[in-house]
Design an enzyme around this catalytic site. Structure first.
Site, short mmCIF file in Angstrom:
data_model
loop_
_atom_site.label_atom_id
_atom_site.label_comp_id
_atom_site.label_asym_id
_atom_site.label_seq_id
_atom_site.Cartn_x
_atom_site.Cartn_y
_atom_site.Cartn_z
N GLN A 48 17.90 -4.64 -38.76
CA GLN A 48 17.59 -5.15 -37.43
C GLN A 48 18.67 -6.12 -36.97
O GLN A 48 18.91 -7.16 -37.59
CB GLN A 48 16.23 -5.85 -37.41
CG GLN A 48 15.78 -6.19 -35.99
CD GLN A 48 14.44 -6.90 -35.96
OE1 GLN A 48 14.33 -8.02 -36.41
NE2 GLN A 48 13.43 -6.23 -35.42
N HIS B 199 17.14 -5.59 -31.96
CA HIS B 199 15.96 -6.43 -31.71
C HIS B 199 15.95 -6.82 -30.23
O HIS B 199 16.67 -7.71 -29.79
CB HIS B 199 16.02 -7.67 -32.59
CG HIS B 199 14.69 -8.37 -32.73
ND1 HIS B 199 13.64 -8.19 -31.86
CD2 HIS B 199 14.25 -9.28 -33.65
CE1 HIS B 199 12.61 -8.94 -32.23
NE2 HIS B 199 12.96 -9.60 -33.32
N HIS C 268 10.11 -9.99 -28.67
CA HIS C 268 9.60 -11.27 -29.20
C HIS C 268 10.27 -12.52 -28.67
O HIS C 268 10.33 -13.54 -29.36
CB HIS C 268 9.68 -11.26 -30.74
CG HIS C 268 8.83 -10.20 -31.35
ND1 HIS C 268 8.88 -9.88 -32.69
CD2 HIS C 268 7.92 -9.36 -30.81
CE1 HIS C 268 8.04 -8.89 -32.95
NE2 HIS C 268 7.44 -8.57 -31.82
N TYR D 191 13.40 -13.17 -27.97
CA TYR D 191 14.77 -13.47 -28.37
C TYR D 191 15.73 -13.04 -27.26
O TYR D 191 15.29 -12.70 -26.15
CB TYR D 191 15.07 -12.81 -29.72
CG TYR D 191 14.18 -13.38 -30.81
CD1 TYR D 191 14.26 -14.72 -31.16
CD2 TYR D 191 13.24 -12.59 -31.45
CE1 TYR D 191 13.41 -15.27 -32.12
CE2 TYR D 191 12.40 -13.12 -32.42
CZ TYR D 191 12.49 -14.46 -32.75
OH TYR D 191 11.65 -15.00 -33.69
#
Length: 366
Positions: free
Chosen positions: A101, A182, A185, A187
Site C-alpha cells: 500500500q 491509498h 481514510h 489521508y
C-alpha cells in the site's frame, strides 16, 4: 451456510489468488527508526499469514515527507527495498501473494515526523481534528494532535507524482506482486477529494472533477510506471475518518469509481464506513458502485465470512479483506474454512509484542 465462493480462485489483474480472503493493510508501527525499515518481525508476521489469497501490506510511506506515524515503514530507500525483499521472498516461498500500500498521509502528521521539523503538506492549510503517533524520548509511542499543514503549491504536485512513481518501481523491485494506492481514510488523496479539507480555488479544488484530479493523476503515474494489471486502489466512499466526514459525498465517490473503471485496474478496494462509525452502505449504493465498476472489487469493514459469501454471491463484490481478525488469527483462512472459533485480538499486541497478535490462545495448527 456454505462458504464455497469465498474459497474459489480469483484473477486480480496479473495475479491469480488462491482464495478470496485478503488480508487488509494494518498499520503496526514496528519498524526501525530512523530509516523506517521493516525488520525480521515483518518477515515472520507476513509469512504466518501467507495462506491469505492476497496480503495487502501495511501503509508504507512513499517519501520522508509522506510520513505521518512514527514506526511505520517506507519504500523510498534501498535499505527499505532490501528489507521488503526478504518479506516477499518468505511469503512467496509459503505460497502467498503480496501487494504494497503506497501511502502519503498529508495533514495526518506532526512536525516531529517531517524533515527538518517542517509543517506537513495538504491541499489546504486546515488542521485535521485527529491524532497521530510520535516517538517519545524513551522510545515509546504517544498519541498527539496533528499539526497544522501548509497548502501545497501546484508546482509541488509533480514532485509527489514522482515520489509515487519511484515508490512503485521500488515495490516492484522488492518483489511485491501488486501495489495498492491509498486513496482512503482522510489521508492526502482523500483530503483532495473532500471539501472539508480542500478549499482550493485552482484546478485542484471546487468542482467534483477538480477535487478528483490529483488522485487520478497519481493513479495514472503509478500505472505508467508499472501497468494497470499490477495496480489497485483503496477508497473509503461515504466514510468518516481522520477528521473528515464524507457521508454526503456520494457524487464524487461515484465519479471517482467511474473514472477508475476506465483505467482497468487490477482491483478496487472499498473500505466501508460502518466499522468506523459511518453509515452502512445501502444496497442501492452498492448497485450504483457495481454499475460503474465491472472489475474486481475487494470490500473491507467488519465483515463476517457469511456476509462476504452473501455479497460475493450477489455480485456486489469479488473478495473481502479482513483486518482485525487477521491480527489475532494468522491462520484465518483455515479457521474460516473449517468453521473453527476465532481468537479475539489483544490490543496490547497491536503495536508491539510478537507477530501473532494475541497472547494466550493456541493456533488452529498446534
Amino acid at each position: 451456510m456454505s462458504l464455497d465462493k469465498l474459497f474459489t480462485p480469483l484473477q486480480v489483474g496479473a495475479v491469480t489468488l488462491n482464495n478470496r480472503v485478503a488480508m487488509a493493510p494494518l498499520t503496526r508501527l514496528r519498524n526501525t527508526e530512523p530509516g523506517d525499515v521493516p525488520t525480521e518481525l515483518s518477515v515472520q508476521y507476513y509469512t504466518q499469514r501467507a495462506s491469505a489469497g492476497l496480503i495487502i501490506a501495511e501503509g508504507t510511506h512513499i517519501s520522508r515527507t509522506a510520513k505521518g506515524y512514527a514506526g511505520a515503514p517506507g519504500i523510498y530507500s534501498e535499505e527499505q527495498v532490501a528489507a521488503w525483499s526478504k518479506v516477499n521472498a518468505s511469503v512467496h516461498a509459503a505460497g502467498g501473494k503480496t501487494a504494497l500500500q503506497l501511502w502519503h498521509t498529508g495533514r495526518i502528521s506532526h512536525r516531529s515526523l517531517q524533515p527538518d521539523g517542517e509543517a506537513p503538506v495538504a491541499p489546504s492549510a486546515i488542521r485535521a481534528e485527529s491524532n497521530t503517533n510520535v516517538r517519545q524520548p524513551d522510545g515509546s509511542l504517544a498519541r498527539v494532535p496533528c499539526d497544522e499543514p501548509r497548502a501545497l503549491e501546484i508546482s509541488e504536485l509533480a514532485d509527489i507524482l514522482e515520489d509515487y512513481r519511484r515508490a512503485t518501481d521500488n515495490a516492484r523491485r522488492a518483489g511485491f506482486d501488486l501495489v495498492e494506492i491509498h486513496g482512503a481514510h482522510g489521508y492526502l488523496l482523500d483530503q483532495f477529494l473532500s471539501p472539508e479539507a480542500n478549499v482550493r480555488t485552482d484546478a485542484y479544488g471546487g468542482s467534483v472533477e477538480n477535487r478528483a484530479r490529483f488522485l487520478l493523476e497519481v493513479v495514472d503515474a503509478v500505472v505508467a510506471e508499472w501497468d494497470a494489471e499490477h495496480v489497485g486502489i483503496r477508497i473509503s466512499p461515504l466514510g468518516v475518518f481522520n477528521g473528515l466526514s464524507n457521508v454526503e459525498e456520494q457524487d464524487i465517490a461515484l465519479y471517482v469509481i467511474e473514472q477508475l473503471a476506465k483505467r482497468k485496474l487490477a482491483f478496487l478496494h472499498i473500505s466501508e464506513p460502518d466499522w468506523a462509525g459511518g453509515p452502512a452502505l445501502s444496497e442501492a449504493f452498492r448497485q450504483e458502485i457495481r454499475k460503474r465498476y465491472p472489475g474486481v472489487i475487494i470490500a473491507a469493514g467488519g465483515y463476517s465470512a457469511e456476509k462476504a459469501e452473501k455479497l460475493i454471491g450477489e455480485g456486489y463484490i469479488d473478495a473481502v479483506a479482513f483486518g482485525r481478525s487477521y491480527i489475532a488469527n494468522p491462520d484465518l483462512v483455515e479457521r474460516l474454512r473449517s468453521g473453527a472459533a476465532l481468537n479475539t485480538p489483544d490490543a496490547a499486541t497491536f503495536y508491539g509484542g510478537d507477530a501473532r497478535g494475541y497472547t494466550d490462545y493456541p493456533t488452529l495448527n498446534n
